[in-house]
Design a protein around this motif. Structure first.
Motif, PDB file in Angstrom:
ATOM      1  N   ARG A  92      24.305 -28.810 -56.577  1.00 47.40           N
ATOM      2  CA  ARG A  92      23.702 -28.303 -57.230  1.00 47.40           C
ATOM      3  C   ARG A  92      22.738 -27.262 -56.243  1.00 47.40           C
ATOM      4  O   ARG A  92      22.715 -25.929 -56.803  1.00 47.40           O
ATOM      5  N   GLU A  93      22.340 -27.286 -54.743  1.00 47.04           N
ATOM      6  CA  GLU A  93      21.712 -25.907 -55.252  1.00 47.04           C
ATOM      7  C   GLU A  93      22.897 -24.602 -55.282  1.00 47.04           C
ATOM      8  O   GLU A  93      21.997 -23.875 -55.439  1.00 47.04           O
ATOM      9  N   THR A  96      23.337 -23.819 -58.798  1.00 45.17           N
ATOM     10  CA  THR A  96      22.305 -23.810 -59.930  1.00 45.17           C
ATOM     11  C   THR A  96      21.571 -21.910 -59.895  1.00 45.17           C
ATOM     12  O   THR A  96      20.577 -21.860 -60.869  1.00 45.17           O
ATOM     13  N   ARG A  97      21.845 -21.787 -58.493  1.00 48.76           N
ATOM     14  CA  ARG A  97      22.005 -20.019 -58.218  1.00 48.76           C
ATOM     15  C   ARG A  97      22.416 -18.821 -59.792  1.00 48.76           C
ATOM     16  O   ARG A  97      22.253 -18.291 -59.816  1.00 48.76           O
ATOM     17  N   ILE A 125      12.541 -17.205 -55.740  1.00 45.02           N
ATOM     18  CA  ILE A 125      12.835 -18.290 -55.287  1.00 45.02           C
ATOM     19  C   ILE A 125      15.446 -17.765 -55.625  1.00 45.02           C
ATOM     20  O   ILE A 125      15.767 -18.145 -55.059  1.00 45.02           O
ATOM     21  N   TYR A 126      14.831 -16.931 -56.570  1.00 48.91           N
ATOM     22  CA  TYR A 126      16.467 -16.285 -57.040  1.00 48.91           C
ATOM     23  C   TYR A 126      17.159 -15.627 -56.076  1.00 48.91           C
ATOM     24  O   TYR A 126      17.313 -14.765 -56.257  1.00 48.91           O
TER      25      TYR A 126
END
Ligand SMILES: Nc1ncnc2c1ncn2[C@@H]1O[C@H](COP(=O)(O)OP(=O)(O)OP(=O)(O)O)[C@@H](O)[C@H]1O
Ligand SMILES: [Mg+2]
Lengths: 274, 273
Positions: A92-93, A96-97, A125-126
Protein backbone atom coordinates in the motif's frame (compact mmCIF):
# COMPACT_ATOMS: atom_id res chain seq x y z
CA UNK A 1 2.56 -1.33 -21.25
CA UNK A 2 -0.03 -3.01 -19.03
CA UNK A 3 -0.88 -0.89 -15.99
CA UNK A 4 -3.79 -2.76 -14.48
CA UNK A 5 -4.20 -6.48 -14.69
CA UNK A 6 -7.09 -8.19 -12.93
CA UNK A 7 -7.95 -11.85 -13.31
CA UNK A 8 -10.94 -13.45 -11.66
CA UNK A 9 -11.13 -10.53 -9.28
CA UNK A 10 -13.84 -11.11 -6.67
CA UNK A 11 -15.07 -9.32 -3.58
CA UNK A 12 -17.63 -10.83 -1.27
CA UNK A 13 -19.33 -9.07 1.60
CA UNK A 14 -20.69 -11.13 4.42
CA UNK A 15 -23.82 -9.35 5.46
CA UNK A 16 -25.43 -9.83 8.81
CA UNK A 17 -29.19 -10.07 8.35
CA UNK A 18 -31.05 -8.57 11.25
CA UNK A 19 -34.34 -10.18 12.16
CA UNK A 20 -37.33 -8.00 12.75
CA UNK A 21 -38.73 -6.88 16.07
CA UNK A 22 -37.55 -7.22 19.61
CA UNK A 23 -37.80 -11.00 19.56
CA UNK A 24 -35.75 -11.04 16.36
CA UNK A 25 -33.12 -8.80 17.89
CA UNK A 26 -32.97 -11.10 20.89
CA UNK A 27 -32.49 -14.15 18.71
CA UNK A 28 -29.76 -12.27 16.81
CA UNK A 29 -27.79 -12.15 20.01
CA UNK A 30 -27.35 -15.90 19.90
CA UNK A 31 -27.55 -17.06 16.33
CA UNK A 32 -26.73 -14.67 13.54
CA UNK A 33 -27.89 -15.10 10.01
CA UNK A 34 -25.39 -14.18 7.36
CA UNK A 35 -25.78 -13.73 3.70
CA UNK A 36 -22.92 -13.53 1.24
CA UNK A 37 -23.07 -10.82 -1.40
CA UNK A 38 -20.77 -10.98 -4.40
CA UNK A 39 -20.23 -7.27 -5.01
CA UNK A 40 -17.58 -8.00 -7.64
CA UNK A 41 -17.81 -11.39 -9.25
CA UNK A 42 -14.88 -12.90 -11.09
CA UNK A 43 -13.97 -10.03 -13.39
CA UNK A 44 -11.05 -9.82 -15.82
CA UNK A 45 -9.80 -6.39 -16.69
CA UNK A 46 -6.68 -5.12 -18.45
CA UNK A 47 -5.77 -1.46 -18.84
CA UNK A 48 -2.77 -0.16 -20.75
CA UNK A 49 -0.82 2.99 -20.19
CA UNK A 50 -2.50 6.17 -21.41
CA UNK A 51 -5.97 4.66 -21.69
CA UNK A 52 -8.99 6.53 -20.43
CA UNK A 53 -11.59 3.95 -19.48
CA UNK A 54 -15.19 4.67 -18.52
CA UNK A 55 -16.53 2.21 -15.98
CA UNK A 56 -20.29 2.22 -15.75
CA UNK A 57 -23.11 0.20 -14.27
CA UNK A 58 -26.38 0.58 -12.40
CA UNK A 59 -26.50 1.55 -8.72
CA UNK A 60 -24.97 -1.17 -6.62
CA UNK A 61 -23.39 -2.90 -9.61
CA UNK A 62 -19.95 -2.99 -7.99
CA UNK A 63 -18.06 -0.06 -9.50
CA UNK A 64 -16.89 1.53 -6.27
CA UNK A 65 -15.97 -1.85 -4.84
CA UNK A 66 -13.76 -2.53 -7.86
CA UNK A 67 -12.08 0.86 -7.54
CA UNK A 68 -11.53 0.31 -3.83
CA UNK A 69 -9.75 -2.96 -4.52
CA UNK A 70 -7.62 -1.34 -7.20
CA UNK A 71 -6.64 1.52 -4.89
CA UNK A 72 -5.63 -0.84 -2.08
CA UNK A 73 -8.47 0.05 0.29
CA UNK A 74 -10.16 -3.33 0.16
CA UNK A 75 -8.52 -6.73 0.11
CA UNK A 76 -9.99 -8.90 -2.67
CA UNK A 77 -11.70 -12.10 -1.58
CA UNK A 78 -10.05 -13.95 -4.44
CA UNK A 79 -8.45 -13.44 -7.81
CA UNK A 80 -5.29 -11.80 -9.06
CA UNK A 81 -4.73 -8.08 -9.15
CA UNK A 82 -1.62 -6.20 -10.16
CA UNK A 83 -1.46 -2.46 -10.67
CA UNK A 84 1.67 -0.49 -11.61
CA UNK A 85 3.59 -3.64 -10.80
CA UNK A 86 2.24 -3.80 -7.25
CA UNK A 87 -0.27 -5.83 -5.35
CA UNK A 88 -2.22 -2.79 -4.14
CA UNK A 89 -3.18 -3.74 -0.59
CA UNK A 90 0.05 -5.55 0.20
CA UNK A 91 2.43 -2.76 -0.84
CA UNK A 92 0.00 0.00 0.00
CA UNK A 93 2.42 2.65 1.14
CA UNK A 94 4.70 2.32 -1.89
CA UNK A 95 1.93 1.73 -4.37
CA UNK A 96 -0.19 4.74 -3.44
CA UNK A 97 2.71 7.10 -4.19
CA UNK A 98 2.05 6.58 -7.86
CA UNK A 99 -1.72 6.93 -7.98
CA UNK A 100 -4.25 9.72 -7.58
CA UNK A 101 -7.74 9.11 -6.23
CA UNK A 102 -10.94 11.14 -6.24
CA UNK A 103 -14.12 9.87 -4.64
CA UNK A 104 -17.00 12.17 -5.47
CA UNK A 105 -18.82 10.98 -2.38
CA UNK A 106 -16.01 11.52 0.07
CA UNK A 107 -13.48 14.32 0.42
CA UNK A 108 -9.79 13.50 0.31
CA UNK A 109 -8.93 16.90 1.73
CA UNK A 110 -8.68 17.92 5.35
CA UNK A 111 -12.02 19.33 6.32
CA UNK A 112 -10.82 22.15 8.58
CA UNK A 113 -7.75 23.25 6.66
CA UNK A 114 -7.64 25.91 3.98
CA UNK A 115 -7.33 24.37 0.54
CA UNK A 116 -3.79 25.65 0.08
CA UNK A 117 -2.77 24.17 3.44
CA UNK A 118 -4.12 20.82 2.35
CA UNK A 119 -2.05 21.11 -0.81
CA UNK A 120 1.04 21.99 1.24
CA UNK A 121 0.52 18.94 3.41
CA UNK A 122 0.17 16.78 0.32
CA UNK A 123 3.34 18.33 -1.06
CA UNK A 124 5.23 17.06 1.98
CA UNK A 125 3.59 13.69 1.96
CA UNK A 126 4.34 13.04 -1.70
CA UNK A 127 7.71 14.83 -1.55
CA UNK A 128 6.94 17.20 -4.41
CA UNK A 129 9.68 19.75 -5.04
CA UNK A 130 8.82 23.43 -4.61
CA UNK A 131 9.40 24.13 -8.32
CA UNK A 132 7.07 21.36 -9.45
CA UNK A 133 4.54 22.34 -6.82
CA UNK A 134 4.37 25.97 -7.93
CA UNK A 135 4.22 25.06 -11.57
CA UNK A 136 1.39 22.55 -11.10
CA UNK A 137 -0.49 24.83 -8.79
CA UNK A 138 -0.43 27.62 -11.35
CA UNK A 139 -1.68 25.29 -14.00
CA UNK A 140 -4.56 24.09 -11.83
CA UNK A 141 -5.41 27.67 -10.90
CA UNK A 142 -5.68 28.49 -14.59
CA UNK A 143 -7.58 25.50 -15.86
CA UNK A 144 -9.69 24.59 -12.84
CA UNK A 145 -10.19 28.16 -11.77
CA UNK A 146 -9.56 27.49 -8.11
CA UNK A 147 -7.47 30.59 -7.37
CA UNK A 148 -10.32 32.37 -5.60
CA UNK A 149 -10.89 29.87 -2.85
CA UNK A 150 -7.44 28.50 -2.16
CA UNK A 151 -7.57 30.25 1.20
CA UNK A 152 -10.98 29.03 2.31
CA UNK A 153 -11.36 26.00 4.54
CA UNK A 154 -12.59 22.98 2.63
CA UNK A 155 -15.81 22.73 4.62
CA UNK A 156 -16.89 26.14 3.31
CA UNK A 157 -16.64 25.21 -0.36
CA UNK A 158 -19.62 24.31 -2.47
CA UNK A 159 -19.70 20.81 -3.90
CA UNK A 160 -18.48 21.92 -7.32
CA UNK A 161 -15.71 24.07 -5.90
CA UNK A 162 -14.61 21.22 -3.72
CA UNK A 163 -14.55 18.74 -6.59
CA UNK A 164 -12.17 20.95 -8.53
CA UNK A 165 -9.87 21.14 -5.54
CA UNK A 166 -10.09 17.38 -5.12
CA UNK A 167 -8.95 16.92 -8.70
CA UNK A 168 -6.06 19.31 -8.23
CA UNK A 169 -5.10 17.54 -5.00
CA UNK A 170 -5.16 14.15 -6.70
CA UNK A 171 -2.80 15.39 -9.40
CA UNK A 172 -0.30 17.42 -7.37
CA UNK A 173 2.19 14.56 -7.30
CA UNK A 174 1.74 13.83 -10.98
CA UNK A 175 0.50 10.24 -10.63
CA UNK A 176 0.76 7.87 -13.57
CA UNK A 177 -2.67 6.47 -12.79
CA UNK A 178 -5.81 8.30 -11.75
CA UNK A 179 -8.96 6.73 -10.26
CA UNK A 180 -12.09 8.84 -10.36
CA UNK A 181 -15.27 7.56 -8.73
CA UNK A 182 -18.09 9.86 -9.80
CA UNK A 183 -15.95 12.98 -10.15
CA UNK A 184 -18.70 15.01 -11.81
CA UNK A 185 -21.40 14.36 -9.24
CA UNK A 186 -23.34 17.51 -8.47
CA UNK A 187 -21.48 19.78 -10.89
CA UNK A 188 -23.12 22.44 -13.04
CA UNK A 189 -22.93 22.28 -16.80
CA UNK A 190 -20.01 24.63 -17.10
CA UNK A 191 -18.00 23.02 -14.33
CA UNK A 192 -18.56 19.63 -15.95
CA UNK A 193 -17.29 20.90 -19.26
CA UNK A 194 -14.22 22.39 -17.58
CA UNK A 195 -13.39 19.21 -15.77
CA UNK A 196 -13.83 17.12 -18.88
CA UNK A 197 -11.45 19.38 -20.79
CA UNK A 198 -9.01 19.20 -17.95
CA UNK A 199 -9.09 15.41 -17.76
CA UNK A 200 -8.68 15.13 -21.49
CA UNK A 201 -5.65 17.37 -21.38
CA UNK A 202 -4.08 15.51 -18.48
CA UNK A 203 -4.65 12.25 -20.29
CA UNK A 204 -3.17 13.48 -23.54
CA UNK A 205 -0.23 15.60 -22.43
CA UNK A 206 0.94 13.61 -19.43
CA UNK A 207 -0.21 10.19 -20.64
CA UNK A 208 -1.94 9.68 -17.33
CA UNK A 209 -4.03 6.54 -17.32
CA UNK A 210 -7.53 7.28 -16.07
CA UNK A 211 -10.30 5.02 -14.79
CA UNK A 212 -13.55 6.85 -14.35
CA UNK A 213 -16.96 5.86 -13.06
CA UNK A 214 -19.96 8.06 -13.62
CA UNK A 215 -23.70 8.13 -14.00
CA UNK A 216 -23.46 10.98 -16.49
CA UNK A 217 -23.12 9.42 -19.90
CA UNK A 218 -22.05 12.81 -21.20
CA UNK A 219 -18.75 12.22 -19.39
CA UNK A 220 -18.32 8.94 -21.21
CA UNK A 221 -19.17 10.38 -24.61
CA UNK A 222 -16.83 13.31 -24.11
CA UNK A 223 -13.89 11.39 -22.76
CA UNK A 224 -13.81 7.67 -23.18
CA UNK A 225 -13.27 5.62 -26.28
CA UNK A 226 -13.39 2.50 -24.17
CA UNK A 227 -16.17 1.52 -21.77
CA UNK A 228 -16.52 -1.31 -19.32
CA UNK A 229 -19.99 -2.17 -18.06
CA UNK A 230 -20.50 -4.05 -14.84
CA UNK A 231 -23.78 -5.57 -13.79
CA UNK A 232 -24.42 -7.24 -10.45
CA UNK A 233 -20.71 -7.72 -10.04
CA UNK A 234 -20.16 -9.31 -13.44
CA UNK A 235 -18.38 -7.72 -16.37
CA UNK A 236 -21.03 -7.38 -19.05
CA UNK A 237 -19.16 -5.53 -21.74
CA UNK A 238 -15.62 -4.27 -22.21
CA UNK A 239 -14.76 -2.64 -25.48
CA UNK A 240 -15.02 0.45 -27.61
CA UNK A 241 -17.88 2.85 -27.40
CA UNK A 242 -18.45 2.65 -31.14
CA UNK A 243 -18.70 -1.11 -31.03
CA UNK A 244 -21.27 -0.84 -28.26
CA UNK A 245 -23.41 1.47 -30.33
CA UNK A 246 -23.02 -0.78 -33.34
CA UNK A 247 -24.11 -3.82 -31.33
CA UNK A 248 -27.35 -2.14 -30.43
CA UNK A 249 -27.88 -0.36 -33.72
CA UNK A 250 -28.60 2.78 -31.75
CA UNK A 251 -26.66 6.02 -31.57
CA UNK A 252 -28.17 7.42 -28.42
CA UNK A 253 -25.98 6.09 -25.63
CA UNK A 254 -28.62 6.78 -23.03
CA UNK A 255 -31.09 4.45 -24.74
CA UNK A 256 -28.47 1.76 -25.08
CA UNK A 257 -27.51 1.92 -21.44
CA UNK A 258 -31.15 1.95 -20.34
CA UNK A 259 -31.76 -1.25 -22.25
CA UNK A 260 -28.65 -2.82 -20.79
CA UNK A 261 -29.58 -1.94 -17.22
CA UNK A 262 -33.02 -3.46 -17.85
CA UNK A 263 -31.27 -6.70 -18.66
CA UNK A 264 -32.04 -6.79 -22.37
CA UNK A 265 -29.85 -8.48 -24.96
CA UNK A 266 -28.60 -6.61 -28.01
CA UNK A 267 -30.45 -7.76 -31.14
CA UNK A 268 -28.52 -10.29 -33.16
CA UNK A 269 -25.34 -10.37 -31.08
CA UNK A 270 -24.14 -13.76 -29.91
CA UNK A 271 -22.35 -14.22 -26.63
CA UNK A 272 -23.27 -10.90 -25.05
CA UNK A 273 -22.10 -10.71 -21.49
CA UNK A 274 -20.00 -13.86 -21.59
CA UNK B 1 23.63 -0.47 5.88
CA UNK B 2 21.20 0.38 3.14
CA UNK B 3 18.41 -0.70 5.40
CA UNK B 4 19.56 1.53 8.25
CA UNK B 5 19.83 4.48 5.88
CA UNK B 6 16.32 3.85 4.56
CA UNK B 7 14.94 3.63 8.10
CA UNK B 8 16.64 6.85 9.13
CA UNK B 9 15.28 8.68 6.13
CA UNK B 10 11.82 7.34 6.79
CA UNK B 11 11.91 8.39 10.45
CA UNK B 12 13.10 11.87 9.46
CA UNK B 13 10.25 12.09 6.98
CA UNK B 14 7.62 10.98 9.51
CA UNK B 15 9.00 13.52 11.98
CA UNK B 16 8.68 16.27 9.42
CA UNK B 17 5.11 15.27 8.59
CA UNK B 18 4.30 15.05 12.28
CA UNK B 19 5.43 18.61 12.89
CA UNK B 20 3.57 19.77 9.84
CA UNK B 21 0.36 18.21 11.17
CA UNK B 22 1.13 19.74 14.56
CA UNK B 23 1.46 23.24 13.13
CA UNK B 24 -1.75 22.77 11.15
CA UNK B 25 -3.45 21.65 14.34
CA UNK B 26 -2.37 24.80 16.14
CA UNK B 27 -3.38 26.93 13.17
CA UNK B 28 -6.85 25.45 13.05
CA UNK B 29 -7.14 26.06 16.80
CA UNK B 30 -6.20 29.66 16.21
CA UNK B 31 -8.82 30.32 13.54
CA UNK B 32 -11.21 31.29 16.27
CA UNK B 33 -9.15 33.87 18.11
CA UNK B 34 -11.29 34.32 21.20
CA UNK B 35 -11.71 30.59 21.52
CA UNK B 36 -8.00 30.04 21.30
CA UNK B 37 -7.11 32.55 23.98
CA UNK B 38 -9.74 31.17 26.28
CA UNK B 39 -8.52 27.67 25.62
CA UNK B 40 -4.91 28.52 26.38
CA UNK B 41 -5.94 30.08 29.66
CA UNK B 42 -8.33 27.35 30.64
CA UNK B 43 -5.78 24.64 29.82
CA UNK B 44 -3.21 26.45 31.90
CA UNK B 45 -5.69 26.98 34.70
CA UNK B 46 -6.79 23.37 34.59
CA UNK B 47 -3.26 22.02 34.76
CA UNK B 48 -2.35 24.39 37.62
CA UNK B 49 -5.45 23.38 39.52
CA UNK B 50 -4.54 19.80 38.90
CA UNK B 51 -1.09 20.42 40.35
CA UNK B 52 -2.39 22.23 43.42
CA UNK B 53 -5.03 19.59 43.91
CA UNK B 54 -2.44 16.85 43.87
CA UNK B 55 -0.18 18.69 46.33
CA UNK B 56 -3.06 19.32 48.74
CA UNK B 57 -4.58 15.91 48.32
CA UNK B 58 -1.40 14.11 49.19
CA UNK B 59 -1.21 15.96 52.46
CA UNK B 60 -4.43 14.34 53.49
CA UNK B 61 -4.38 10.79 52.31
CA UNK B 62 -3.48 8.13 54.80
CA UNK B 63 -0.14 6.39 54.53
CA UNK B 64 -0.50 3.03 52.81
CA UNK B 65 1.39 0.07 54.08
CA UNK B 66 5.06 0.73 53.59
CA UNK B 67 4.63 3.77 51.33
CA UNK B 68 5.21 7.33 52.44
CA UNK B 69 3.19 10.25 51.09
CA UNK B 70 6.18 11.49 49.15
CA UNK B 71 6.69 8.15 47.51
CA UNK B 72 3.06 7.91 46.49
CA UNK B 73 3.24 11.38 45.13
CA UNK B 74 6.34 10.51 43.16
CA UNK B 75 4.58 7.51 41.63
CA UNK B 76 1.65 9.69 40.72
CA UNK B 77 3.93 12.28 39.15
CA UNK B 78 5.64 9.67 37.05
CA UNK B 79 2.29 8.26 36.01
CA UNK B 80 1.22 11.69 34.73
CA UNK B 81 3.94 11.58 32.08
CA UNK B 82 2.68 8.60 30.05
CA UNK B 83 -0.82 9.74 30.92
CA UNK B 84 -0.13 13.16 29.33
CA UNK B 85 1.14 11.55 26.14
CA UNK B 86 -1.84 9.24 26.17
CA UNK B 87 -4.28 12.16 26.52
CA UNK B 88 -2.58 14.03 23.70
CA UNK B 89 -2.10 11.21 21.23
CA UNK B 90 -4.00 8.04 22.02
CA UNK B 91 -7.17 8.99 23.84
CA UNK B 92 -9.06 9.69 20.64
CA UNK B 93 -8.22 6.34 19.19
CA UNK B 94 -11.60 5.47 20.66
CA UNK B 95 -13.10 7.31 17.67
CA UNK B 96 -11.69 4.70 15.36
CA UNK B 97 -14.44 2.06 15.46
CA UNK B 98 -17.21 4.56 14.84
CA UNK B 99 -15.68 7.28 12.70
CA UNK B 100 -12.99 5.50 10.75
CA UNK B 101 -14.40 1.99 10.43
CA UNK B 102 -18.17 2.34 10.30
CA UNK B 103 -18.36 5.72 8.62
CA UNK B 104 -15.57 4.76 6.25
CA UNK B 105 -13.12 7.60 6.92
CA UNK B 106 -10.37 5.04 6.61
CA UNK B 107 -10.83 5.10 2.82
CA UNK B 108 -9.09 8.43 2.75
CA UNK B 109 -6.31 7.28 5.05
CA UNK B 110 -5.61 4.12 3.09
CA UNK B 111 -5.00 5.81 -0.26
CA UNK B 112 -2.18 7.91 1.15
CA UNK B 113 1.42 6.68 1.17
CA UNK B 114 1.80 6.79 4.95
CA UNK B 115 1.39 4.41 7.79
CA UNK B 116 -2.33 4.18 8.55
CA UNK B 117 -2.05 4.16 12.35
CA UNK B 118 0.29 7.15 12.24
CA UNK B 119 -2.26 9.05 10.18
CA UNK B 120 -5.12 8.23 12.50
CA UNK B 121 -3.10 9.34 15.52
CA UNK B 122 -2.05 12.68 14.02
CA UNK B 123 -5.55 13.32 12.75
CA UNK B 124 -7.15 12.79 16.15
CA UNK B 125 -4.45 14.16 18.46
CA UNK B 126 -5.17 16.85 21.04
CA UNK B 127 -1.75 18.42 21.39
CA UNK B 128 -2.64 20.81 24.21
CA UNK B 129 -3.21 17.91 26.58
CA UNK B 130 0.42 16.89 26.33
CA UNK B 131 1.22 19.74 28.73
CA UNK B 132 0.01 17.47 31.51
CA UNK B 133 3.48 15.93 31.19
CA UNK B 134 4.99 19.03 32.76
CA UNK B 135 2.63 18.80 35.70
CA UNK B 136 3.87 15.26 36.16
CA UNK B 137 7.49 16.36 36.06
CA UNK B 138 6.80 19.12 38.58
CA UNK B 139 5.11 16.69 40.97
CA UNK B 140 8.01 14.25 40.63
CA UNK B 141 10.64 16.88 41.32
CA UNK B 142 8.69 18.23 44.29
CA UNK B 143 8.25 14.78 45.79
CA UNK B 144 11.89 13.89 45.18
CA UNK B 145 13.01 17.03 46.98
CA UNK B 146 10.79 16.27 49.94
CA UNK B 147 12.16 12.79 50.39
CA UNK B 148 15.72 13.93 49.76
CA UNK B 149 16.19 11.60 46.86
CA UNK B 150 19.69 11.83 45.43
CA UNK B 151 19.86 12.05 41.66
CA UNK B 152 22.67 11.19 39.36
CA UNK B 153 23.00 11.99 35.68
CA UNK B 154 22.02 8.56 34.49
CA UNK B 155 18.64 8.87 36.16
CA UNK B 156 17.69 11.13 33.28
CA UNK B 157 18.21 8.73 30.35
CA UNK B 158 16.86 5.95 32.57
CA UNK B 159 13.76 7.99 33.39
CA UNK B 160 13.26 8.78 29.73
CA UNK B 161 13.48 5.14 28.80
CA UNK B 162 11.02 4.15 31.50
CA UNK B 163 8.61 6.92 30.53
CA UNK B 164 8.86 5.92 26.87
CA UNK B 165 8.14 2.31 27.76
CA UNK B 166 5.17 3.39 29.87
CA UNK B 167 3.84 5.54 27.02
CA UNK B 168 4.14 2.60 24.65
CA UNK B 169 1.98 0.57 26.99
CA UNK B 170 -0.73 3.20 26.86
CA UNK B 171 -0.37 3.46 23.08
CA UNK B 172 -0.51 -0.30 22.79
CA UNK B 173 -3.62 -0.73 24.91
CA UNK B 174 -5.54 1.93 23.01
CA UNK B 175 -4.35 0.72 19.62
CA UNK B 176 -5.57 -2.72 20.59
CA UNK B 177 -8.96 -1.37 21.65
CA UNK B 178 -9.26 0.65 18.44
CA UNK B 179 -8.36 -2.42 16.38
CA UNK B 180 -11.14 -4.43 17.94
CA UNK B 181 -13.46 -2.14 15.98
CA UNK B 182 -12.52 -4.07 12.84
CA UNK B 183 -13.93 -7.25 14.33
CA UNK B 184 -16.84 -5.97 16.36
CA UNK B 185 -18.26 -3.23 14.27
CA UNK B 186 -19.70 -0.51 16.38
CA UNK B 187 -18.81 1.23 19.53
CA UNK B 188 -17.71 -0.86 22.41
CA UNK B 189 -18.35 -0.29 26.07
CA UNK B 190 -14.79 -1.37 26.77
CA UNK B 191 -13.16 2.05 26.62
CA UNK B 192 -14.52 3.49 29.90
CA UNK B 193 -13.81 0.19 31.63
CA UNK B 194 -10.19 0.22 30.51
CA UNK B 195 -9.88 3.86 31.45
CA UNK B 196 -10.95 3.00 34.97
CA UNK B 197 -8.52 0.13 35.15
CA UNK B 198 -5.72 2.38 33.90
CA UNK B 199 -6.19 4.58 36.93
CA UNK B 200 -5.07 1.78 39.21
CA UNK B 201 -1.62 2.09 37.70
CA UNK B 202 -0.85 5.14 39.76
CA UNK B 203 -1.01 3.48 43.15
CA UNK B 204 1.48 1.07 44.70
CA UNK B 205 0.64 -2.27 43.16
CA UNK B 206 1.35 -4.20 46.31
CA UNK B 207 -1.84 -2.84 47.84
CA UNK B 208 -3.72 -5.01 45.33
CA UNK B 209 -4.29 -8.67 45.86
CA UNK B 210 -3.85 -11.67 43.58
CA UNK B 211 -6.05 -11.36 40.50
CA UNK B 212 -6.12 -7.58 40.27
CA UNK B 213 -2.38 -7.40 40.56
CA UNK B 214 -1.93 -10.12 37.99
CA UNK B 215 -4.16 -8.30 35.53
CA UNK B 216 -2.39 -4.99 36.09
CA UNK B 217 0.96 -6.62 35.53
CA UNK B 218 0.41 -9.10 32.72
CA UNK B 219 -2.93 -8.52 30.99
CA UNK B 220 -3.50 -4.78 30.88
CA UNK B 221 -0.07 -3.86 32.20
CA UNK B 222 -0.95 -0.51 33.69
CA UNK B 223 1.20 -1.21 36.74
CA UNK B 224 4.07 -0.51 34.34
CA UNK B 225 2.76 2.96 33.56
CA UNK B 226 3.33 4.30 37.07
CA UNK B 227 4.21 2.11 39.97
CA UNK B 228 6.95 -0.24 38.72
CA UNK B 229 9.04 2.26 36.77
CA UNK B 230 8.68 4.93 39.47
CA UNK B 231 10.10 2.58 42.09
CA UNK B 232 13.27 2.24 40.04
CA UNK B 233 13.76 6.01 40.05
CA UNK B 234 13.05 6.04 43.81
CA UNK B 235 15.70 3.35 44.36
CA UNK B 236 13.28 0.92 45.95
CA UNK B 237 15.37 -2.06 45.03
CA UNK B 238 12.78 -4.74 45.76
CA UNK B 239 10.94 -3.73 42.54
CA UNK B 240 13.91 -3.20 40.22
CA UNK B 241 13.21 -6.46 38.53
CA UNK B 242 9.73 -5.38 37.40
CA UNK B 243 10.58 -1.72 36.95
CA UNK B 244 13.41 -2.36 34.54
CA UNK B 245 11.13 -4.57 32.49
CA UNK B 246 8.99 -1.53 31.63
CA UNK B 247 10.56 -0.77 28.22
CA UNK B 248 10.41 -4.44 27.28
CA UNK B 249 6.78 -4.78 28.28
CA UNK B 250 6.04 -1.54 26.40
CA UNK B 251 7.68 -2.74 23.21
CA UNK B 252 6.15 -6.20 23.32
CA UNK B 253 2.69 -4.86 24.03
CA UNK B 254 2.98 -2.23 21.34
CA UNK B 255 4.25 -4.71 18.77
CA UNK B 256 1.42 -7.09 19.55
CA UNK B 257 -1.20 -4.34 19.27
CA UNK B 258 0.26 -3.04 16.05
CA UNK B 259 0.13 -6.53 14.62
CA UNK B 260 -3.56 -6.76 15.53
CA UNK B 261 -4.10 -3.39 13.86
CA UNK B 262 -2.53 -4.56 10.59
CA UNK B 263 -4.71 -7.67 10.66
CA UNK B 264 -7.74 -5.47 11.30
CA UNK B 265 -6.95 -3.24 8.31
CA UNK B 266 -7.21 -6.31 6.09
CA UNK B 267 -10.76 -6.87 7.29
CA UNK B 268 -11.80 -3.29 6.65
CA UNK B 269 -14.77 -3.15 4.29
CA UNK B 270 -15.70 0.50 4.11
CA UNK B 271 -19.25 1.61 3.52
CA UNK B 272 -21.67 0.83 0.75
CA UNK B 273 -21.61 4.35 -0.61
N1 LIG C 1 -19.00 -2.18 3.15
C1 LIG C 1 -19.99 -2.88 2.59
N2 LIG C 1 -20.69 -3.74 3.33
C2 LIG C 1 -21.69 -4.45 2.78
N3 LIG C 1 -22.07 -4.36 1.52
C3 LIG C 1 -21.41 -3.51 0.73
C4 LIG C 1 -20.34 -2.73 1.22
N4 LIG C 1 -19.86 -1.97 0.21
C5 LIG C 1 -20.61 -2.26 -0.85
N5 LIG C 1 -21.55 -3.19 -0.56
C6 LIG C 1 -22.54 -3.76 -1.49
O1 LIG C 1 -21.86 -4.15 -2.66
C7 LIG C 1 -22.62 -3.84 -3.82
C8 LIG C 1 -21.81 -3.00 -4.76
O2 LIG C 1 -21.60 -1.72 -4.19
P1 LIG C 1 -20.79 -0.57 -4.92
O3 LIG C 1 -20.66 0.54 -3.98
O4 LIG C 1 -19.54 -1.16 -5.47
O5 LIG C 1 -21.74 -0.18 -6.12
P2 LIG C 1 -21.59 0.97 -7.20
O6 LIG C 1 -21.55 0.31 -8.53
O7 LIG C 1 -20.47 1.86 -6.86
O8 LIG C 1 -22.98 1.73 -7.03
P3 LIG C 1 -23.35 3.29 -7.11
O9 LIG C 1 -23.52 3.61 -8.54
O10 LIG C 1 -24.65 3.34 -6.39
O11 LIG C 1 -22.25 4.04 -6.47
C9 LIG C 1 -23.90 -3.17 -3.32
O12 LIG C 1 -24.92 -4.12 -3.30
C10 LIG C 1 -23.56 -2.75 -1.92
O13 LIG C 1 -24.69 -2.81 -1.09
MG1 LIG D 1 -20.29 3.86 -6.21
Amino acid sequence: MVIIEAKGLTKEFKIFRRREGVVGAFRDLFTRQYQVLKAVDNIDFVVRQGELVGYIGANGAGKSTTIKMMTGILVPTSGHLQVNGFCPHRNREKYTRGIGVVFGQRSQLWWDLAVIESFRLLQRIYRVSEVDFQQRLHRFEDILDIGDYLHLPVRKLSLGQRMRCELAAALLHNPTLLFLDEPTIGLDVLAKANIRDFLKEVNQTLETTIILTTHDLGDIEALCSRVAIIDQGKMLYDGSLDQLRAHWGEDNLEEVVKDIYQGQQPPGVKGWGE
Amino acid sequence: MGWVWERTKSIAWYTEIFFHYGSQYLKSKMTYRADFIINVFSDFFLQSMNLIFILVLFDHIPVLKGWSREEMMFIYGFFLIPFGFYSGFFNHLFDVPEKYVIQGELDRVLVRPMNSLFQVIVETMRLELVFGVFVGLAVMVYAAEKMNLTWSWWDIPLGMMLATGATFIYGGVYTLLASLGFWFEGRMGLMPLVYNISNYGRYPADIYKGVVRFILTWILPFAFTGFYPATVLMKREEYYYFGLLTPVVGLVFWAFSYFVWTQGIKRYRGTGS
